[in-house]
Design an enzyme around this catalytic site. Structure first.
Site, short mmCIF file in Angstrom:
data_model
loop_
_atom_site.label_atom_id
_atom_site.label_comp_id
_atom_site.label_asym_id
_atom_site.label_seq_id
_atom_site.Cartn_x
_atom_site.Cartn_y
_atom_site.Cartn_z
N THR A 189 -28.65 -39.18 -8.80
CA THR A 189 -28.70 -39.23 -7.33
C THR A 189 -29.35 -37.92 -6.86
O THR A 189 -29.44 -36.95 -7.61
CB THR A 189 -27.29 -39.34 -6.73
OG1 THR A 189 -26.56 -38.18 -7.14
CG2 THR A 189 -26.56 -40.58 -7.21
N GLU A 334 -26.52 -46.09 -7.05
CA GLU A 334 -25.32 -46.61 -7.69
C GLU A 334 -25.25 -48.14 -7.68
O GLU A 334 -24.39 -48.74 -8.29
CB GLU A 334 -24.06 -46.06 -7.00
CG GLU A 334 -23.83 -44.56 -7.21
CD GLU A 334 -24.52 -43.69 -6.16
OE1 GLU A 334 -25.53 -44.13 -5.59
OE2 GLU A 334 -24.05 -42.55 -5.94
N LYS A 443 -19.18 -38.11 16.04
CA LYS A 443 -17.83 -38.40 16.54
C LYS A 443 -17.67 -37.67 17.86
O LYS A 443 -17.47 -36.47 17.91
CB LYS A 443 -16.78 -38.00 15.51
CG LYS A 443 -16.91 -38.89 14.29
CD LYS A 443 -15.88 -38.64 13.22
CE LYS A 443 -16.04 -39.69 12.13
NZ LYS A 443 -15.69 -39.27 10.81
N TRP A 448 -17.36 -43.33 18.02
CA TRP A 448 -18.40 -43.14 17.02
C TRP A 448 -19.74 -43.57 17.61
O TRP A 448 -19.87 -44.67 18.13
CB TRP A 448 -18.13 -43.99 15.77
CG TRP A 448 -17.05 -43.45 14.90
CD1 TRP A 448 -16.12 -42.49 15.22
CD2 TRP A 448 -16.76 -43.84 13.55
NE1 TRP A 448 -15.29 -42.27 14.16
CE2 TRP A 448 -15.66 -43.09 13.12
CE3 TRP A 448 -17.33 -44.75 12.67
CZ2 TRP A 448 -15.11 -43.21 11.86
CZ3 TRP A 448 -16.79 -44.89 11.40
CH2 TRP A 448 -15.68 -44.12 11.00
#
Ligand code: AMP
Length: 574
Positions: A189, A334, A443, A448
């Protein structure tokens, strides 16, 4: 009682054996580092992959040894993919756009025995070679004798020429069969927070992914297709195209390092490309080139986009101006990487105009083989109503269970769910929309705010070339959205009118508080906007400067991000 069907292991070598037999003359066209064109076919690829196994054996490679590659999309990289995995060693693709110190870390962590490198990475090899002597025994340059670079390697590291080794190698190798769960390839990654982590794919996961990718509602490749993967073989296996193309006999057109708009346009037209795949920044570059040159893509029908959210403005422009359909896909290292794909359903097939664009801008339905759910912070599943936003979790036969060197299952919870780090909604049709990376979501006063939704609006403004939203610190609301934009060449951005452009498009409380104009945005080694750097630079912006909305038209800040190795940034996108 077991079923009475043959239990043939799912081997990566079976793909290339199949292609060599059934699509022997189908072309693999590669643009070399020097810009020349190389042509081979699946029969040639399979034969040379067998020769390459002989080379690897002569260099001492044994079962499960790691062989590193630093290479572009091209025929030699394909040979490495099949030879290394096919002989039961592990093909470790390395992203050359990472900082040199990350590459050294990765090579040492994987304990690569050999490095196969493109000549265009000679300087990089020179830098990292002294740091990887513990395991790397030789560097093999992917070229012929005449192209060998002049390079000094550490004393205990051999300098070898790929074509010299191949010329002396036999093609008598017979592909073996072994446990399909054995490791086949390794990809790290990007490690934007902390060290990169290795994802270890198996033969089984790779084949399952290739078969899923080839279904009609995903890439749906056919033997009459000519596919050009812009997405690099050095990161997440070019979204599986090196496996899915030969598995159906689609021709492959490999662009090498030539990923700018003019080069891609020429290659696509010359080689009659029908399908291509890449990240939004590449398609933005291509769109700009087509618009400024007046050229068209004569044979291209479909483009796949993923890696980061594709602004609807790009999807719309290719569709309306060039008649090319963009399919939006989501995935991650992944997940091999394909997890979701946008394709029509009876409920969405008839959508037109804005509603259709809105649908195509979402990341799509889960592919068969991938389970998805969204949860709140307490881990409770949230409804699929298109409204509830939660942490996206996935599981499936091509989802990682652990990172390299860690205990199997350690990357998942007890029920096998892998937490993606993305925040998403899923609607009643199962269509998933990423609203943010969990670390990027804003936030604000308990609400959100999706940075992607705000970025997409900025990207539809006629004067904006690229946009990013970050959560900037705010004394009252904790965080408020701050818009950072790059103007199109020759255009000026007026912050006041850009914020006014949001009117009616989002709730008033989620409007950006301010606009910062920059010359360019920093990008990661996988082509995503590097928000960590933007936060480091602009997190205090609203605290330091009174926002334009409350007080005054805000002065334009121009800032140029330099390619800072220490920040793992790149500016030349792919
Ligand atoms: P990587 O492992 O480098 O391939 O990065 C995976 C991450 O890229 C995902 O977790 C998402 O945050 C992001 N990503 C990939 N595809 C998309 C997409 N279509 N829309 C939004 N984000 C995406």
């Amino acid at each position: 009682m077991f079923g009475l069907m043959q239990d043939r292991p799912l081997m990566i070598s079976s793909i290339i054996k199949y292609a060599a037999r059934n699509h022997a003359r189908t072309e693999i066209v590669s643009k070399n580092v020097d810009g020349s064109i190389h042509r081979t076919n699946y029969a040639g690829l399979e034969r040379r992959a067998r020769q390459l196994v002989a080379v690897l054996q002569s260099l001492g490679i044994k079962d499960f040894d790691r062989v590193g590659t630093l290479a572009w999309n091209g025929f030699r990289h394909l040979e490495l993919y099949y030879a290394v995995s096919g002989m039961q060693a592990i093909c470790h693709t390395i992203n050359p756009r990472l900082a040199a110190r990350d590459i050294s870390f990765i090579v040492n962590d994987a304990a690569d025995q050999l490095l196969f490198a493109e000549t265009s990475f000679t300087a990089l090899i020179e830098t990292i070679a002294p740091t990887v002597t513990a395991t790397v025994r030789a560097v093999v340059f992917l070229c012929d004798r005449a192209e060998m670079p002049d390079i000094k390697l550490p004393d205990n590291m051999a300098l070898l020429c790929y074509e010299d080794l191949m010329a002396a190698a036999s093609d008598a190798y017979v592909w073996p069969e072994f446990d399909e769960r054995n490791a086949a390839s390794l990809c790290y990654t990007s490690g934007t927070t902390g060290n990169p982590k290795g994802v270890l794919y198996s033969h089984r996961s790779t084949l399952m992914h290739a078969m899923a990718v080839n279904t009609a509602d995903v890439f749906g490749l056919r033997a009459i297709d000519r596919a050009l993967p812009v997405v690099p073989m050095f990161h997440v296996n070019a979204w599986g195209t090196p496996y899915s193309c030969p598995a159906v006999g689609a021709a492959m057109v490999m662009p090498g390092r030539h990923l700018d708009g003019p080069s891609l346009t020429k290659l696509m037209n010359d080689e009659r490309v029908t399908m291509t795949a890449g990240v939004p920044t590449v398609w933005l570059g291509l769109l700009n080139h087509l618009r400024s040159s007046g050229e068209r893509l004569e044979t291209l029908k479909r483009m796949v986009v993923g890696g980061s959210a594709c602004p609807p403005a790009i999807i719309d422009a290719f569709d309306r101006e060039y008649g090319i359909k963009i399919d939006h896909a989501w995935g991650m290292s992944e997940t091999s990487p394909l997890g979701t794909y946008t394709s029509p359903q009876p409920e969405t097939q008839g959508l037109t105009g804005e509603a259709s664009l809105r649908h195509r801008s979402k990341q799509g339905r889960g592919i068969f083989g991938i389970d998805m759910k969204i949860t709140n912070d307490a881990g409770e599943a949230l409804p699929w109503d298109g409204v509830a936003q939660g942490n996206l979790k996935v599981r499936g036969a091509w989802v990682a269970s652990a990172y390299w060197g860690q205990e199997p299952g350690s990357a998942c919870d007890a029920e096998g769910w892998f937490t993606t780090g993305d925040v998403a909604t899923i609607d009643a049709n199962g269509v998933m929309e990423i609203t943010d990376r969990s670390k990027d979501v804003i936030k604000s006063g308990g609400e959100w705010i999706s940075s992607i939704a705000l970025e997409n609006i900025a990207m539809s403004h006629p004067d904006v070339a690229e946009a990013a939203i970050i959560g900037a610190k705010h004394p009252k609301w904790d965080e408020r959205p701050l818009l950072i934009v790059v103007p199109k060449p020759g255009k000026e951005i007026d912050p006041q009118s850009l914020i006014a452009f949001y009117a009616g498009k989002v709730a008033k409380w989620s409007l950006p508080d301010d606009v910062v104009v920059v010359e360019e945005l920093p990008h990661t080694a996988t082509g995503k906007v590097h928000k960590l750097t933007l936060r480091q630079k602009f997190a205090d912006h609203l605290v330091k400067a009174a926002p334009y909305r409350t007080f005054r038209p805000y002065g334009i800040i121009c800032s140029k991000f330099r390619a800072l190795e220490s920040d793992r940034l790149i500016l030349n996108r792919f």
